[in-house]
Design an enzyme around this catalytic site. Structure first.
Site, PDB file in Angstrom:
ATOM      1  N   GLU A 174       0.654  -5.457   6.218  1.00  0.00           N
ATOM      2  CA  GLU A 174       1.435  -4.930   5.097  1.00  0.00           C
ATOM      3  C   GLU A 174       2.030  -3.585   5.501  1.00  0.00           C
ATOM      4  O   GLU A 174       1.332  -2.748   6.077  1.00  0.00           O
ATOM      5  CB  GLU A 174       0.552  -4.760   3.862  1.00  0.00           C
ATOM      6  CG  GLU A 174       1.250  -4.102   2.676  1.00  0.00           C
ATOM      7  CD  GLU A 174       0.328  -3.960   1.460  1.00  0.00           C
ATOM      8  OE1 GLU A 174      -0.572  -4.820   1.301  1.00  0.00           O
ATOM      9  OE2 GLU A 174       0.490  -3.006   0.686  1.00  0.00           O
ATOM     10  N   GLU A 179       5.669   4.058  -1.957  1.00  0.00           N
ATOM     11  CA  GLU A 179       4.914   3.934  -3.196  1.00  0.00           C
ATOM     12  C   GLU A 179       4.921   5.283  -3.888  1.00  0.00           C
ATOM     13  O   GLU A 179       4.885   6.330  -3.233  1.00  0.00           O
ATOM     14  CB  GLU A 179       3.473   3.512  -2.940  1.00  0.00           C
ATOM     15  CG  GLU A 179       3.310   2.109  -2.415  1.00  0.00           C
ATOM     16  CD  GLU A 179       1.853   1.745  -2.223  1.00  0.00           C
ATOM     17  OE1 GLU A 179       1.287   1.061  -3.091  1.00  0.00           O
ATOM     18  OE2 GLU A 179       1.280   2.159  -1.196  1.00  0.00           O
TER      19      GLU A 179
END
Length: 295
Positions: A174, A179
Site C-alpha cells: 500500500e 492522508e
C-alpha cells in the site's frame, strides 16, 4: 490509508460484485434521510488559487491523466466501491460508501461526506478505485486537491498493489500518497506512508509534513510521489518531505503494479468520530491526477 483487510481474495471478489450490483439497483431505490435520491452534489464552492504542478518533467513522459471534465466519472478510469466493507473497511469507519456522493462539476471531482442515515450507517461518502482499469509501476504521480475539514474526517489519495485480490492486504503493498486527519489542529499536516508484509506481519513506514500556514482544506495543494525500483519519495507542492529505500528484498511489493483509490472516510481508528464541532456536508475536491513515467 491504514486499511486492514481481513477477508480473502474470494470474499473481496464477492463484496466487489455485490457492491457493483447494489450500486446499480437497490441503492438508488432507498432514500436516505434528508437526501435527494440519485442526485449528485451541485454547486459546491471550489476554492481559488493554491499550488499547481507542471504538465511535463525533464526525462519523463505523461502516460495518463484524468482532468475530470464533463459531468460524470469516466467509467474507463474508475469504479465505485459500495457499502461498509468488512469491519468499517478494516478501520471501524462509520460511513456507507455510495456512488451518489460523487460528482464531476466544473472540471473537478467532488467526493462529499454527509451526515445522513442510510442502510444502518449515520454517514455517507464515496470511494472510487481504478482497479482493473488504470494501474502503473514507477513514475511520478501528481494529484491536485482540496481536503475537507472537521473532527472525524479522513480523506485519502492512495494506492494498492494490483495483486490485492489474489494475495490480500498487506501482502499486496500500500502506498498512501496523501492522508489528512481532521479536527484537533491536525488539518495542517499531510501524511505519506507505505504498508507491506514482513514475514507475515504488517509493517509500515511513514512521514508527515506541516504546512507553514493555514490548513489543507483552505486551498489546493499538489500531493506527489516519485517511485522507482529503489525508493519512493513524497512531496507536497513539490517540497520533498519523506523517502523510503525499497531495495530490501522484503519490500518487493513496491516493484509491482498498483491502482489508485480516492475516498473520504468518516470516523475510524485514526481520526475518531465526528463530534458537535463537525459540520456537514464536507467535500474533497480533486482537480486532476497525472502519471508520468521515466523515459
Amino acid at each position: 490509508m491504514k486499511t486492514i483487510f481481513n477477508y480473502t481474495s474470494q470474499t473481496f471478489s464477492a463484496f466487489f460484485l455485490i457492491g457493483v450490483l447494489f450500486s446499480c439497483d437497490s441503492e438508488t431505490a432507498d432514500n436516505p434521510t434528508g437526501s435527494n435520491p440519485g442526485n449528485n452534489v451541485s454547486e459546491v464552492p471550489i476554492p481559488d488559487g493554491g499550488a499547481t504542478s507542471p504538465t511535463s518533467y525533464p526525462g519523463m513522459t505523461l502516460v495518463w491523466e484524468d482532468d475530470f471534465e464533463g459531468n460524470s466519472l469516466d467509467a474507463a478510469n474508475w469504479s465505485h466501491e459500495i457499502g461498509t466493507g468488512n469491519n468499517g473497511w478494516g478501520n471501524n469507519e462509520l460511513q456507507y460508501y455510495r456512488s451518489q456522493n460523487t460528482s464531476v462539476e466544473r472540471g473537478h471531482l467532488i467526493i462529499t461526506a454527509k451526515k445522513e442515515s442510510f442502510q444502518g450507517s449515520e454517514y455517507t461518502s464515496s470511494r472510487i478505485i481504478s482497479m482493473n482499469k488504470q494501474q502503473f509501476r514507477y513514475g511520478r504521480v501528481d494529484i491536485r486537491a482540496v481536503n475537507p475539514r472537521g473532527q472525524g474526517l479522513w480523506p485519502a489519495l492512495w494506492m494498492l498493489g494490483s495483486n490485492f485480490p489474489e494475495v490480500g492486504w498487506p501482502r499486496c503493498g500500500e502506498i498512501d500518497i496523501m492522508e489528512m486527519v481532521g479536527g484537533q489542529g491536525r488539518e495542517n499536516t499531510v501524511h505519506g506512508t507505505v504498508h507491506w508484509d514482513n514475514n507475515g506481519s504488517r509493517a509500515e513506514f511513514g512521514g508527515s509534513y506541516k504546512i507553514p500556514s493555514g490548513t489543507l482544506a483552505d486551498k489546493f495543494h499538489v500531493y506527489s510521489i516519485e517511485w522507482t525500483s529503489n525508493n519512493i519519495s513524497w512531496f507536497i507542492d513539490d517540497v520533498k518531505y519523506h523517502e523510503i529505500d525499497t531495495t530490501p528484498a522484503e519490500l518487493d511489493e513496491f516493484r509491482r503494479n498498483f491502482f489508485f483509490i480516492m475516498n473520504v472516510a468518516v470516523g475510524g481508528n485514526w481520526p475518531g468520530s465526528p463530534d458537535n464541532s463537525t459540520t456537514f456536508p464536507q467535500h474533497m475536491i480533486v482537480d486532476y491526477i497525472r502519471v508520468f513515467q521515466f523515459d
